[in-house]
Design an enzyme around this catalytic site. Sequence first.
Site, PDB file in Angstrom:
ATOM      1  N   HIS A   1       0.804  -1.227   0.000  1.00 53.60           N
ATOM      2  CA  HIS A   1       0.000   0.000   0.000  1.00 53.60           C
ATOM      3  C   HIS A   1       0.843   1.285   0.000  1.00 53.60           C
ATOM      4  O   HIS A   1       0.300   2.373  -0.193  1.00 53.60           O
ATOM      5  CB  HIS A   1      -1.045  -0.025   1.139  1.00 53.60           C
TER       6      HIS A   1
ATOM      7  N   ASP B   1      -0.632  -7.560   1.547  1.00 54.95           N
ATOM      8  CA  ASP B   1      -0.045  -6.212   1.573  1.00 54.95           C
ATOM      9  C   ASP B   1       1.480  -6.297   1.733  1.00 54.95           C
ATOM     10  O   ASP B   1       2.022  -5.993   2.802  1.00 54.95           O
ATOM     11  CB  ASP B   1      -0.688  -5.410   2.726  1.00 54.95           C
TER      12      ASP B   1
ATOM     13  N   GLY C   1       2.815   5.998   8.892  1.00 53.68           N
ATOM     14  CA  GLY C   1       4.258   6.247   8.730  1.00 53.68           C
ATOM     15  C   GLY C   1       5.091   5.055   9.167  1.00 53.68           C
ATOM     16  O   GLY C   1       6.258   4.941   8.807  1.00 53.68           O
TER      17      GLY C   1
ATOM     18  N   SER D   1       3.937   2.083   8.468  1.00 46.09           N
ATOM     19  CA  SER D   1       3.564   1.139   7.415  1.00 46.09           C
ATOM     20  C   SER D   1       4.769   0.617   6.645  1.00 46.09           C
ATOM     21  O   SER D   1       5.675   1.390   6.325  1.00 46.09           O
ATOM     22  CB  SER D   1       2.645   1.829   6.421  1.00 46.09           C
ATOM     23  N   GLY D   2       4.763  -0.659   6.352  1.00 48.58           N
ATOM     24  CA  GLY D   2       5.855  -1.272   5.595  1.00 48.58           C
ATOM     25  C   GLY D   2       7.015  -1.689   6.480  1.00 48.58           C
ATOM     26  O   GLY D   2       7.892  -2.438   6.072  1.00 48.58           O
TER      27      GLY D   2
HETATM   28  C1  4AZ Z   1      -1.263   3.644   8.326  1.00 45.96           C
HETATM   29  O1  4AZ Z   1      -2.114   4.455   8.014  1.00 45.96           O
HETATM   30  C2  4AZ Z   1      -1.478   2.786   9.521  1.00 45.96           C
HETATM   31  N1  4AZ Z   1      -2.547   1.074  14.034  1.00 45.96           N
HETATM   32  C3  4AZ Z   1      -0.498   1.904   9.903  1.00 45.96           C
HETATM   33  C4  4AZ Z   1      -0.689   1.127  11.021  1.00 45.96           C
HETATM   34  C5  4AZ Z   1      -1.833   1.228  11.733  1.00 45.96           C
HETATM   35  C6  4AZ Z   1      -2.818   2.114  11.365  1.00 45.96           C
HETATM   36  C7  4AZ Z   1      -2.632   2.902  10.249  1.00 45.96           C
HETATM   37  C8  4AZ Z   1      -2.032   0.368  12.948  1.00 45.96           C
HETATM   38  O2  4AZ Z   1      -0.245   3.522   7.642  1.00 45.96           O
END
Ligand code: 4AZ
Length: 460
Positions: A267, A313, A407, A409-410
Amino acid sequence: MWTIAQVPEQSTRPLNPRQAVVPRPGRHRRPMTAPKTQKEKASKRKRLLLIVLVVVVSLGILATAAYFIKQLIDSKYFFCTRSVKFIPIDKACDGKDDCAGGEDEITCVSRFTVNTTFPVRLMSDRRVLQVYSPGSGWRSVCSDDWTQQHTETACKQLGYTYKPRSTSVPVDALISSLKTGPFTAIRPGTTTTPTHEATIDRSVCGSGSVVSLSCSDCGQVGSQDRIVGGTDALIENWPWQVSLQQGGQHICGGSLVSPSWVVTAAHCFAGSKKELSRWRVVSGLTYISTVGGSYVDRIIVNGDYNAARNDYDIALMRLSSPIGVGVGRKPVCLPPKAFGLPAEASMVVTGWGYLHENGKVSPSLQKAFIPLIDQAKCSSPTVYGSAITQRMICAGFLEGNVDACQGDSGGPLVYFTSSHWHLVGVVSWGVGCARERRPGVYCNVEEMLNWIHTVIEKNP
Ligand code: 4AZ
């Protein structure tokens, strides 16, 4: 030779020899090139220094302005070199040719779906080598006739190899599902043949043991007690963590699984983030910085990735040139198949993500210890229900308070066992951050091993 000592201070010899020059008392003729006074010299030096300073400062201002203008243009436009024109960035990698020769559709994220079985894997926490053949399925490899050469061949097939080693594990010491086989053994004289093509099926291992592989020094860091403060973390302790950036902005986290490959989330490449030249991978830093990032020459998103459901993902990024492994830059281990994470296993998530749900990116790397949440519990109607698939794992606290956030993420979710850190999850999604009954959801790396190994093998 004409030396300074021979120069008369005041010559009485006339320039015109016919007319004698009589020196007048009290008055001195100035020499034709008068020696500068100390004061004059210092002021000239000062003036020169000032000019140099003004030039340097002006050049600095110009370079900074040029850098920011370039960043601004790069964030909004793609430059077609052949047709010498700018096109809006969201027109690059949108499936339509906007530059002459389709230049804007060449260096883009690609998708890859695997429909084959990668024929080599490591099984269980003992990292037992198994090979696959369509006729026989998965078989554990006996230690019989196994050599260091075979270790090197098998490790090469699995991707990153550094100081590969093999040990023998007695069949009796294996988990019950592996104890009864099936087994296979190496055919002598096949050291460089791919392992899965070099074996012959066996009902039992003659040596009574199977091969366990360690293909690199992945997931090994120094002591953990150098961490300062509650949740601040040092890159030396989580050296696989990288920051994926665009236009000098942190977009996502990622994990080095070899000097050339970064595992991250699919994503992270949504919308206008598909053009490769705009990405930089910054490694080795605790405090986020935009300087010195690595370029990327391939981004491969899992072909089964479903943006609506956040399923599959996961993505892999290949660096244009491998990073130099050092204290702040080291790969994490991929977990073996059937890793067998214990219930409520204490894991660690790291990243520069938001410190609060509506906050902003953290300047320094953060870490949080979070327990694994049982799949059934996470799939209960009061948590995430049917949104949780086999490709996801949940981690955190049902009461909230500690979680990954935007942030992060990944980035990595890691677990320490057998003296190595293993990448068990990739930060994927969640409803808000650290909310009650809304834990973090991670891509289940163990379920993606076949895809990861296949992608790495197909992109040497
Ligand atoms: C995001 O938006 C995101 N609480 C990543 C992790 C989580 C929520 C949102 C987990 O990248």
